[in-house]
Design an enzyme around this catalytic site. Structure first.
Site, short mmCIF file in Angstrom:
data_model
loop_
_atom_site.label_atom_id
_atom_site.label_comp_id
_atom_site.label_asym_id
_atom_site.label_seq_id
_atom_site.Cartn_x
_atom_site.Cartn_y
_atom_site.Cartn_z
N ARG A 145 1.05 -1.13 0.11
CA ARG A 145 -0.07 0.14 0.04
C ARG A 145 1.00 1.50 -0.02
O ARG A 145 2.28 1.22 0.50
CB ARG A 145 -0.97 0.01 1.42
CG ARG A 145 -1.80 -1.09 1.53
CD ARG A 145 -2.45 -1.09 2.62
NE ARG A 145 -3.60 -2.08 2.85
CZ ARG A 145 -3.11 -3.33 3.51
NH1 ARG A 145 -2.18 -3.41 4.18
NH2 ARG A 145 -4.43 -4.28 3.64
N LYS A 169 -2.12 -2.10 8.11
CA LYS A 169 -3.31 -1.56 8.78
C LYS A 169 -3.51 -2.18 10.21
O LYS A 169 -3.02 -3.11 10.40
CB LYS A 169 -4.52 -1.81 7.86
CG LYS A 169 -4.87 -1.32 6.56
CD LYS A 169 -6.00 -1.53 5.99
CE LYS A 169 -6.40 -0.76 4.77
NZ LYS A 169 -7.63 -1.19 4.06
N HIS A 240 -1.88 2.05 -6.23
CA HIS A 240 -2.48 0.82 -5.93
C HIS A 240 -2.56 0.02 -7.12
O HIS A 240 -2.95 -1.41 -6.84
CB HIS A 240 -3.91 1.21 -5.33
CG HIS A 240 -4.44 0.45 -4.11
ND1 HIS A 240 -3.82 0.45 -2.96
CD2 HIS A 240 -5.39 -0.77 -3.99
CE1 HIS A 240 -4.40 -0.65 -2.16
NE2 HIS A 240 -5.11 -1.23 -3.12
N ARG A 243 0.00 -2.78 -6.95
CA ARG A 243 -0.61 -3.85 -5.79
C ARG A 243 -1.28 -4.70 -6.33
O ARG A 243 -1.19 -5.99 -6.36
CB ARG A 243 -0.99 -2.92 -4.66
CG ARG A 243 -1.72 -3.93 -3.34
CD ARG A 243 -2.04 -3.10 -2.31
NE ARG A 243 -2.79 -3.97 -1.45
CZ ARG A 243 -2.45 -4.39 -0.33
NH1 ARG A 243 -0.91 -4.61 -0.19
NH2 ARG A 243 -2.96 -4.95 0.63
N HIS A 266 -4.10 -9.10 3.94
CA HIS A 266 -5.47 -9.18 3.72
C HIS A 266 -6.01 -9.68 5.19
O HIS A 266 -5.35 -10.99 5.45
CB HIS A 266 -6.09 -9.61 2.68
CG HIS A 266 -5.83 -8.66 1.53
ND1 HIS A 266 -6.23 -9.03 0.29
CD2 HIS A 266 -5.70 -7.37 1.36
CE1 HIS A 266 -6.07 -8.28 -0.49
NE2 HIS A 266 -5.97 -6.93 0.00
N TYR A 275 -8.89 -10.95 -7.24
CA TYR A 275 -7.85 -11.23 -8.04
C TYR A 275 -8.25 -12.40 -8.81
O TYR A 275 -7.67 -12.57 -10.05
CB TYR A 275 -6.36 -11.26 -7.23
CG TYR A 275 -6.23 -9.75 -6.67
CD1 TYR A 275 -5.78 -8.69 -7.72
CD2 TYR A 275 -6.17 -9.89 -5.38
CE1 TYR A 275 -5.69 -7.55 -6.75
CE2 TYR A 275 -5.80 -8.55 -4.67
CZ TYR A 275 -5.62 -7.39 -5.47
OH TYR A 275 -5.42 -6.25 -4.83
#
Length: 296
Positions: A145, A169, A240, A243, A266, A275
């Site tokens: 990110r 995150k 992004h 990514r 994730h 994806y």
């Protein structure tokens, strides 16, 4: 309630280890609900399932996207779980409320040729050019990110082992493999370090701006936009996108979806499964282009 809200914010920062921005966003969600309930003379701690559902309906009527509705509900759910755990309430009004279905967008992905063209654009004979080459290479090599990229530290790079420590995150750390090419480009940045007046506190930052401080998200966004334009790429590309491209190329190459989930950081495998849809879309395009039945 103001005191309880302040305690909730403290709980998010120091017990849930949320960033300041995330904690503030959650508190803002509570304020939105509080204002909605005030018009109905219902205190926050007295709200039931019907009131929370009515609030979500009002968001829909205002044209708020399902993604934003789901994020706001996430903050509200966290708040009521906090109230329940601290025994301010006896039952959770959000327990049976499901988040609105998010629209699944197939992300924009670059081809390998496009990636190579973009990465080759910066003039590596200059300090900024070398820095920008390293940024592009690291974005694609590691699938970071943009917030993780600008927070990358030299002390978190383990070149001999071939991995970096990324702070994602919720300040969660994860190990991410890094390619030899990305390590080389980062190492090349060090050769230009003497040209930058590094400010105190930023000595360990990998990517600095011309003033010797950590780069901003907007600065990285502009770097990506600049070189994509120079490479003649007409797609809507952002940091992004690299990514998304990282994950899609891994999947196309046969990587395990669970491994991709871990590298991307994730929390849920369902987030990574987008994806597979991008991969299927790519397969469909190949079939339409090359299958003899589709040729006129």
């Amino acid at each position: 309630m103001q005191r309880i809200t302040e305690l909730f914010e403290t709980y998010l920062k120091f017990e849930r280890n949320f960033t300041d921005n995330t904690a503030m966003a959650y508190v803002s969600d509570i304020t939105k609900l509080e204002n909605f309930l005030a018009d109905r003379s219902v205190p926050l701690e007295k709200a039931g399932t019907m009131e929370v559902e009515a609030f979500l309906v009002s968001l829909h009527e205002l044209g708020i996207s399902p993604e934003s509705q789901a994020r706001i509900l996430q903050g509200i759910k966290a708040f009521y779980r906090f109230l329940l755990s601290e025994r301010y309430i006896d039952s959770d009004p959000c327990e049976l409320i499901e988040a609105p279905k998010k629209r699944q967008h197939i992300p924009t992905v670059l081809t390998l040729d496009e990636v190579n063209r973009v990465i080759s654009m910066p003039d590596v004979s200059t300090a900024l050019g070398q820095r920008n080459r390293a940024i592009l290479e690291t974005l694609y090599s590691c699938g970071l990110r943009v917030s993780e990229l600008i927070d990358l530290r030299f002390s978190r790079i383990f070149a001999s082992e071939g991995y970096i420590i990324v702070v994602g995150k919720g300040r969660k750390e994860r190990l991410v493999p890094i390619s030899e090419s990305a390590l080389q480009e980062i190492d090349n940045c060090r050769a230009f370090r003497y040209e930058t007046d590094v400010q105190p506190g930023f000595e360990d930052c990998v990517f600095l701006n011309r003033f010797g401080r950590a780069m901003t998200r907007i600065a990285v966004f502009n770097v990506v936009k600049q070189y994509c334009a120079e490479a003649g790429i007409r797609k809507d590309v952002s940091p992004h996108t690299f990514r998304h491209t990282f994950a899609t190329h891994l999947l196309e190459g046969g990587a395990n979806l669970r491994a991709i989930q871990m590298m991307l950081g994730h929390a849920q495998i369902s987030t990574t499964q987008i994806y597979t849809k991008a991969d299927i879309q790519h397969l469909r395009e190949d079939i339409l282009m090359y299958h003899p039945r589709n040729k006129v």
